[in-house]
Scaffold this motif. Structure first.
Motif, PDB file in Angstrom:
ATOM      1  N   LEU A  78       0.836  -1.201   0.000  1.00 49.92           N
ATOM      2  CA  LEU A  78       0.000   0.000   0.000  1.00 49.92           C
ATOM      3  C   LEU A  78       0.868   1.247   0.000  1.00 49.92           C
ATOM      4  O   LEU A  78       0.630   2.178  -0.781  1.00 49.92           O
ATOM      5  N   GLY A  81       2.474   1.586  -3.418  1.00 50.51           N
ATOM      6  CA  GLY A  81       1.473   2.012  -4.404  1.00 50.51           C
ATOM      7  C   GLY A  81       1.131   3.486  -4.293  1.00 50.51           C
ATOM      8  O   GLY A  81       1.043   4.185  -5.295  1.00 50.51           O
ATOM      9  N   VAL A  82       0.958   3.961  -3.081  1.00 46.51           N
ATOM     10  CA  VAL A  82       0.575   5.362  -2.876  1.00 46.51           C
ATOM     11  C   VAL A  82       1.748   6.291  -3.147  1.00 46.51           C
ATOM     12  O   VAL A  82       1.615   7.280  -3.876  1.00 46.51           O
ATOM     13  N   TYR A  85       3.618   4.900  -7.045  1.00 43.10           N
ATOM     14  CA  TYR A  85       2.810   4.755  -8.252  1.00 43.10           C
ATOM     15  C   TYR A  85       1.552   5.612  -8.267  1.00 43.10           C
ATOM     16  O   TYR A  85       0.766   5.537  -9.200  1.00 43.10           O
ATOM     17  N   ASP A  87      -1.201   5.539  -6.470  1.00 40.32           N
ATOM     18  CA  ASP A  87      -2.500   4.897  -6.225  1.00 40.32           C
ATOM     19  C   ASP A  87      -3.316   5.738  -5.252  1.00 40.32           C
ATOM     20  O   ASP A  87      -2.764   6.465  -4.422  1.00 40.32           O
ATOM     21  N   SER A  88      -4.617   5.613  -5.349  1.00 42.74           N
ATOM     22  CA  SER A  88      -5.473   6.319  -4.406  1.00 42.74           C
ATOM     23  C   SER A  88      -5.467   5.584  -3.073  1.00 42.74           C
ATOM     24  O   SER A  88      -5.275   4.374  -3.013  1.00 42.74           O
ATOM     25  N   ALA A  89      -5.666   6.340  -2.016  1.00 40.19           N
ATOM     26  CA  ALA A  89      -5.668   5.741  -0.679  1.00 40.19           C
ATOM     27  C   ALA A  89      -6.794   6.330   0.151  1.00 40.19           C
ATOM     28  O   ALA A  89      -6.555   7.074   1.098  1.00 40.19           O
ATOM     29  N   LYS A  93     -10.317   2.328   2.613  1.00 36.57           N
ATOM     30  CA  LYS A  93      -9.415   1.298   2.102  1.00 36.57           C
ATOM     31  C   LYS A  93      -8.277   1.050   3.095  1.00 36.57           C
ATOM     32  O   LYS A  93      -7.962  -0.095   3.422  1.00 36.57           O
TER      33      LYS A  93
END
Length: 110
Positions: A78, A81-82, A85, A87-89, A93
């Motif tokens: 996580l 990813g955040v 990359y 990613d939304s967090a 989630k």
């Protein structure tokens, strides 16, 4: 479980780090079509799992080891990813993932 030495702690951390390196490189492999990131990702996972194998043969109880790594890997993924990359967090989630990881960790201790 035996004694938890500095070497055991180092191997647990090493296993986690190498597995997270494998996770970090996965998007760069482009579905395992780019050879260098694919090799790096595969080696990261292989070395990380190799540390787990060494830990289990050294006498560490796998009923604690596997849930511990299983709880920490998704949290590390996580973060990667955040931060890397984009990613939304959303809070929900993160809250669900942290709760699930805590439950996995607690289940390994009980």
């Amino acid at each position: 479980m035996g004694n938890i030495s500095l070497g055991v702690v180092g191997m647990v951390i090493g296993s986690l780090v190498f597995q997270l390196v494998g996770i970090f490189l996965l998007p760069m492999t482009r579905g395992f079509t780019d050879p260098l990131p694919t090799l790096g990702s595969a080696l990261g996972f292989l070395i990380g799992i190799g540390f787990l194998a060494r830990l289990s043969t050294s006498g560490m109880n796998i009923s604690i080891l596997i849930p511990l790594i299983s709880a920490l890997n998704p949290l590390g993924a996580l973060v990667i990813g955040v931060l890397v990359y984009g990613d939304s967090a959303p809070f929900a989630k993160i809250a669900m993932l942290v709760t699930a990881c805590v439950l996995i960790g607690v289940a390994g201790i009980v």
